[in-house]
Design an enzyme around this catalytic site. Structure first.
Site, PDB file in Angstrom:
ATOM      1  N   LEU A   8      15.768  73.895 -12.419  1.00 43.20           N
ATOM      2  CA  LEU A   8      16.516  74.108 -11.167  1.00 43.20           C
ATOM      3  C   LEU A   8      16.269  73.176 -10.201  1.00 43.20           C
ATOM      4  O   LEU A   8      15.192  72.842  -9.752  1.00 43.20           O
ATOM      5  CB  LEU A   8      16.123  75.542 -10.536  1.00 43.20           C
ATOM      6  CG  LEU A   8      16.166  76.700 -11.603  1.00 43.20           C
ATOM      7  CD1 LEU A   8      15.758  78.032 -10.854  1.00 43.20           C
ATOM      8  CD2 LEU A   8      17.643  76.849 -12.173  1.00 43.20           C
ATOM      9  N   ARG A  15      12.402  71.530   3.862  1.00 43.46           N
ATOM     10  CA  ARG A  15      10.914  71.116   4.643  1.00 43.46           C
ATOM     11  C   ARG A  15      10.638  69.527   4.240  1.00 43.46           C
ATOM     12  O   ARG A  15       9.544  69.288   4.877  1.00 43.46           O
ATOM     13  CB  ARG A  15       9.920  72.311   4.153  1.00 43.46           C
ATOM     14  CG  ARG A  15      10.165  73.487   5.107  1.00 43.46           C
ATOM     15  CD  ARG A  15       9.034  74.620   4.584  1.00 43.46           C
ATOM     16  NE  ARG A  15       9.762  75.162   3.320  1.00 43.46           N
ATOM     17  CZ  ARG A  15       8.791  76.003   2.358  1.00 43.46           C
ATOM     18  NH1 ARG A  15       7.428  76.040   2.790  1.00 43.46           N
ATOM     19  NH2 ARG A  15       9.313  76.569   1.670  1.00 43.46           N
TER      20      ARG A  15
HETATM   21  C1  UD1 Z   1      10.337  80.168  -6.292  1.00 44.68           C
HETATM   22  C2  UD1 Z   1       9.975  81.721  -6.639  1.00 44.68           C
HETATM   23  C3  UD1 Z   1       8.471  82.360  -6.077  1.00 44.68           C
HETATM   24  C4  UD1 Z   1       7.632  81.282  -6.668  1.00 44.68           C
HETATM   25  C5  UD1 Z   1       7.796  79.767  -6.168  1.00 44.68           C
HETATM   26  C6  UD1 Z   1       6.872  78.875  -7.235  1.00 44.68           C
HETATM   27  C7  UD1 Z   1      12.260  82.575  -6.369  1.00 44.68           C
HETATM   28  C8  UD1 Z   1      13.169  83.527  -5.718  1.00 44.68           C
HETATM   29  N1  UD1 Z   1      11.040  82.428  -5.854  1.00 44.68           N
HETATM   30  O1  UD1 Z   1      10.122  80.269  -4.563  1.00 44.68           O
HETATM   31  O2  UD1 Z   1       8.516  83.565  -6.698  1.00 44.68           O
HETATM   32  O3  UD1 Z   1       6.326  81.667  -6.505  1.00 44.68           O
HETATM   33  O4  UD1 Z   1       9.029  79.517  -6.363  1.00 44.68           O
HETATM   34  O5  UD1 Z   1       7.071  77.559  -6.633  1.00 44.68           O
HETATM   35  O6  UD1 Z   1      12.578  82.009  -7.408  1.00 44.68           O
HETATM   36  N2  UD1 Z   1      17.229  76.163  -6.343  1.00 44.68           N
HETATM   37  C9  UD1 Z   1      18.319  76.162  -6.902  1.00 44.68           C
HETATM   38  N3  UD1 Z   1      19.302  76.727  -6.337  1.00 44.68           N
HETATM   39  C10 UD1 Z   1      19.305  77.531  -5.330  1.00 44.68           C
HETATM   40  C11 UD1 Z   1      17.704  77.906  -5.212  1.00 44.68           C
HETATM   41  C12 UD1 Z   1      16.838  77.055  -5.329  1.00 44.68           C
HETATM   42  O7  UD1 Z   1      18.649  75.265  -8.006  1.00 44.68           O
HETATM   43  O8  UD1 Z   1      20.113  78.344  -5.031  1.00 44.68           O
HETATM   44  C13 UD1 Z   1      15.896  75.486  -6.891  1.00 44.68           C
HETATM   45  C14 UD1 Z   1      15.374  74.326  -6.007  1.00 44.68           C
HETATM   46  O9  UD1 Z   1      15.768  73.210  -5.642  1.00 44.68           O
HETATM   47  C15 UD1 Z   1      13.909  74.384  -6.313  1.00 44.68           C
HETATM   48  C16 UD1 Z   1      13.717  75.632  -7.286  1.00 44.68           C
HETATM   49  O10 UD1 Z   1      15.033  76.399  -7.510  1.00 44.68           O
HETATM   50  O11 UD1 Z   1      13.830  73.341  -7.177  1.00 44.68           O
HETATM   51  C17 UD1 Z   1      13.016  76.751  -6.462  1.00 44.68           C
HETATM   52  O12 UD1 Z   1      13.605  76.966  -5.179  1.00 44.68           O
HETATM   53  P1  UD1 Z   1      12.693  77.294  -3.961  1.00 44.68           P
HETATM   54  O13 UD1 Z   1      13.500  77.450  -2.798  1.00 44.68           O
HETATM   55  O14 UD1 Z   1      11.840  76.225  -3.822  1.00 44.68           O
HETATM   56  O15 UD1 Z   1      11.943  78.334  -4.382  1.00 44.68           O
HETATM   57  P2  UD1 Z   1      10.535  79.105  -3.769  1.00 44.68           P
HETATM   58  O16 UD1 Z   1      10.983  79.653  -2.416  1.00 44.68           O
HETATM   59  O17 UD1 Z   1       9.422  77.977  -3.811  1.00 44.68           O
END
Ligand code: UD1
Ligand code: CA
Length: 490
Positions: A8, A15
């Site tokens: 992902l 941030r």
């Molecule tokens: C996520 C998890 C959380 C976990 C944490 C660990 C979810 C809802 N939450 O939170 O439980 O503890 O990771 O680091 O999954 N991304 C996409 N498309 C989107 C949104 C995000 O590709 O629509 C990708 C981001 O680029 C990123 C990854 O998914 O690489 C995680 O997304 P992020 O927003 O960082 O999730 P966290 O809030 O950190």
């Protein structure tokens, strides 16, 4: 068993406050995304998909640049991690694989062994989903693992959706999962957006599977750093430092001496050989290779540099250079791209070399610039020589033969050739070729204006010193004084 890997990487990474997509920030020479893809390699996935969105074209280009076989899948709007996985699954050609390994692109310290263990556990426990977890002293911001009375996973609750009781849980979701291919689609289709972020969260899928009576297994990390996500530059620095320690430890185990691991930064792309020594405050970057018994540092940065066996590179900055076996470089040397130092040569103090070949055993010990030159073997370049390679418009080459000795402060105005065994006189500006065995002299003859100080600077300390010296002269027989050191400095 067929495996698909989904990384992902579509999020904005707000941030980070960066124009660069978050997953393209580097740690020790490679991007977060590259590290995640490297960790997934041993899974031998039939397909690796990278979900891209925010600045996705840059991420796609990056995938090509790093030679990855992964292909990009577009998530038009970043509506959550669950939405990202659904988007990837929907765009997958053909049947779903037996297992899907989903990895958050911002979890750069994940290890290959951990991913393999996660898949093994998934298979051996016949789970519908297996999630990687870690116990954190400060779990703020992470999804919490919610377990039932028997310890079974009931779901994951995002930090912002937790009750006070759930908030106290220290076991967190690392954002790395294995799903069974036959169960994920129905679960993805049941996702809601009833959470604080109003998005489709992949974490909800775990709860949906558990509620449907499926097993959700876990693997809990012993090295919690593997679980850490990177959301801002403070976390990026902490992860980078941890990766540094990991890389240094691996090289020390492989027989490399690292004198001060806290100030030694070795890119994951660098290779070293047993019995190499890395002195403090040294940065080895890019495509750098260090040979056996070579000593590099202290205070040295090498970028794309090959250092041969037993060579010494001290207090040096070098880019795109080759340092032959047994060669000595520094202290305070600067090697620029295209520099090739053959074995047992020397580039000494305050010497800059660019796009030049320095033959075996040849020495450039002090205060010189050598650009666009080819120097043969066993020659000695005197102190403060300059290869004048640039006429303001074009660069020209200089050829210096073997067993040549150039005098101190020789200017070699390119294009020019100094033949084998030739000398140049100190202070010469060499504008014409010097044939083999000749002495090239290109300087004005010296003329002494007798008594000049007494006449033009009377009353000065110099005049007094000169007068005193003249009184005692005659006692001093200065035979041969001006000849011996005419060509070189030691
Ligand atoms: C996520 C998890 C959380 C976990 C944490 C660990 C979810 C809802 N939450 O939170 O439980 O503890 O990771 O680091 O999954 N991304 C996409 N498309 C989107 C949104 C995000 O590709 O629509 C990708 C981001 O680029 C990123 C990854 O998914 O690489 C995680 O997304 P992020 O927003 O960082 O999730 P966290 O809030 O950190
Ligand atoms: Ca994150």
């Amino acid at each position: 068993m067929s495996v698909t890997v989904i990384v992902l990487a579509a999020g904005v990474g707000k941030r980070m406050k960066s124009a660069l997509p978050k997953v393209m920030h580097p740690l020790l020479g490679v991007t977060m995304l590259d590290l995640v893809l490297r960790a997934a390699e041993p899974l031998e996935a039939s397909d690796t998909l990278v979900v891209v969105g925010h600045r996705g074209d840059e991420v796609e280009t990056h995938l090509r640049e790093i030679g990855s076989t992964a292909h990009a899948v577009w998530q038009a709007e970043q509506r959550g991690t669950g939405n990202a996985v659904r988007t990837a699954v929907e765009q997958m050609p053909g049947e779903l694989s037996d297992v899907l390994v989903v990895i958050n692109g911002d979890t750069p310290l994940i290890r290959p062994e951990t991913l393999q263990e996660l898949v093994r556990t998934h298979v051996s426990t016949a789970a519908a989903a297996t999630v990687l977890t870690a116990e954190l002293d400060d779990p703020t911001g992470y999804g919490r693992i919610v377990r039932g009375p028997g310890g079974e996973v009931e779901g994951v609750v995002e930090h912002r959706d937790t009750t006070p009781e759930q908030r106290a849980v220290r076991e967190v979701n690392a954002g790395v999962y294995v799903f069974s291919g036959d169960l994920i689609i129905p679960a993805l289709n049941k996702m809601t957006t009833t959470n604080d972020q109003g998005e489709e969260l992949l974490t909800e899928v775990l709860g949906l599977l558990a509620a449907a009576g499926h097993r959700v297994a876990t693997v809990t990390l012993s090295d919690h750093f593997e679980a850490l996500g990177c959301n801002d530059r403070i976390e990026l620095a902490a992860l980078r430092a941890h990766l540094r320690d990991r890389v240094n430890a691996a090289w020390m185990r492989a027989g490399v001496s690292i004198v001060d691991p806290n100030t030694t930064w070795i890119d994951v792309t660098v290779t070293l050989t047993a019995d190499a020594v890395v002195e403090p405050n040294t940065h080895l970057r890019g495509d750098t290779e260090i040979g056996a018994r070579a000593v590099v540092g202290p205070d040295t940065t090498l970028i794309d540099v090959r250092v041969g066996e037993g060579a010494e590179v001290v207090r040096t900055h070098a880019v795109g250079a080759v340092v032959g076996a047994g060669a000595h470089v520094g202290p305070f040397a600067y090697l620029r791209p295209g520099t090739v130092l053959h074995h047992d040569s020397k580039v000494g103090t305050f010497v800059e070399v660019k796009n030049s070949e320095v033959g075996a055993g040849t020495k450039i010990p002090h205060l010189s610039y050598v650009g666009d030159a080819t120097i043969g073997e066993q020659s000695n370049i005197g102190a403060a020589n300059v290869v004048v390679n640039y006429d303001g418009v074009a660069k020209h080459r200089t050829v210096i033969g073997s067993h040549v000795r150039t005098g101190s402060d020789t200017m070699l105005v390119a294009p020019v050739t100094v033949g084998d065994g030739a000398y140049t006189a100190a202070g010469s500006v060499i504008t014409k070729d010097v044939p083999p065995g000749a002495l090239g002299v290109g300087r004005a003859p010296q003329r002494n204006v007798e008594g000049w100080v007494a006449r033009r600077r009377p009353g000065t300390a110099a005049a007094a010193a000169a007068e005193a010296a003249q009184v005692t002269s005659g006692e001093d027989d200065s035979e041969g004084a001006a000849t011996a050191s005419d060509t070189s400095a030691e």
